[in-house]
Design a protein around this motif. Structure first.
Motif, PDB file in Angstrom:
ATOM      1  N   UNK A  72      36.039  19.213   5.702  1.00  0.00           N
ATOM      2  CA  UNK A  72      34.829  19.866   5.219  1.00  0.00           C
ATOM      3  C   UNK A  72      34.879  21.322   5.668  1.00  0.00           C
ATOM      4  N   UNK A  73      34.628  22.240   4.748  1.00  0.00           N
ATOM      5  CA  UNK A  73      34.521  23.656   5.114  1.00  0.00           C
ATOM      6  C   UNK A  73      33.060  24.039   5.035  1.00  0.00           C
ATOM      7  N   UNK A  74      32.561  24.563   6.157  1.00  0.00           N
ATOM      8  CA  UNK A  74      31.166  24.937   6.297  1.00  0.00           C
ATOM      9  C   UNK A  74      31.111  26.359   6.833  1.00  0.00           C
ATOM     10  N   UNK A  75      29.984  26.725   7.413  1.00  0.00           N
ATOM     11  CA  UNK A  75      29.913  28.081   7.909  1.00  0.00           C
ATOM     12  C   UNK A  75      28.620  28.347   8.655  1.00  0.00           C
ATOM     13  N   UNK A  76      28.185  29.623   8.504  1.00  0.00           N
ATOM     14  CA  UNK A  76      28.554  30.601   7.508  1.00  0.00           C
ATOM     15  C   UNK A  76      28.466  30.039   6.099  1.00  0.00           C
TER      16      UNK A  76
END
Length: 258
Positions: free
Chosen positions: A90-94
């Motif tokens: 999973x790419x999250x952030x930000x």
């Protein structure tokens, strides 16, 4: 190590994705998509949510500059156990879509490793995610922070329309989506606001669930440590009755909610 010489987030145009700015990694996550996951928190965001629990990811300079090869190597080191546990990346952030080419390449690497992929986004920059980008993404975790435009502006300092247009596009292509809604007493909990989201989401066959996320104060210390004015010091967590009411509104409209 942070990157004080990183570009300003609002002016950044990622054209190749050879490098990205990563704030941190979280291993063993079970709340950011199916299975057990690695969540990569990238830096840079154009929203200024009053309840943000990661204000230390707003600027690219808040992260460490990492080559795509290094990021791929780290991901590959987790690939076998992630596959075994039915998880993925999973790419999250930000906001991952600030660094659209870097995150595209990292998602593509994950697919080559046989991993499930999830994009955690506000949708505000959804226009940047072209068809090729979305082909690398198995699931979108889409934050619809409010329905009412004035409330959305008050909460995020931005316009809700790009998020809603992105949601409509995801529905049109049948991309699996989990909607996320942060429930903040006195800010997002108005019955009409919840009803608007429910009416919007209910016809979307691609939406697998709506996650109601009760507001918490666990990020307050970050605001204070960064010298930022925090408006929610006196805001309580939602009562069980408010949570039940909001879940009921979504379910009564025909949405799957939890």
């Amino acid at each position: 190590m942070q990157s004080p010489d990183a570009p300003e987030t609002a002016e950044f145009r990622d054209t190749r994705g050879d490098f990205g700015w990563i704030h941190s990694y979280e291993t063993g996550s079970t709340v950011d998509g199916p299975g057990v996951r690695v969540t990569v928190f990238v830096s840079g965001c154009l929203l200024r949510c009053v309840y943000c629990h990661n204000p230390d990811t707003w600027h690219l300079k808040d992260g460490t500059k990492v080559s795509i090869q290094r990021a791929e190597h780290v991901l590959a080191s987790y690939a076998a156990p992630l596959r075994a546990m039915g998880g993925g990346l999973t790419i999250s952030g930000g906001e991952p879509l600030v660094q659209v080419h870097f995150t595209r390449r990292l998602f593509a690497a994950a697919k080559l490793l046989g991993l499930h992929t999830a994009l955690d986004t506000s949708g505000f920059l959804g226009v940047r995610a072209d068809d090729d980008y979305l082909s690398q993404v198995d699931l979108v975790l889409l934050d619809i922070k409010s329905w009412d435009p004035d409330t959305y502006q008050r909460v995020t300092k931005q316009d809700v329309r790009p998020t809603l247009e992105f949601a409509e596009r995801l529905a049109s292509i049948g991309k699996p989506v989990w909607i996320r809604f942060v429930l903040v007493p006195g800010w997002t909990d108005a019955s009409a606001n919840v009803a608007g989201i429910a009416r919007f989401v209910a016809p979307m066959k691609n939406v697998e669930t709506i996650e109601v996320l009760p507001f918490h104060q666990m990020g307050a210390f970050k605001w204070k440590s960064l010298g930022l004015e925090y408006d929610l010091d006196e805001t309580p967590v939602p009562s069980p009755e408010i949570v039940a009411r909001v879940l009921g509104q979504f379910r009564d409209a025909g949405c799957r909610a939890r």
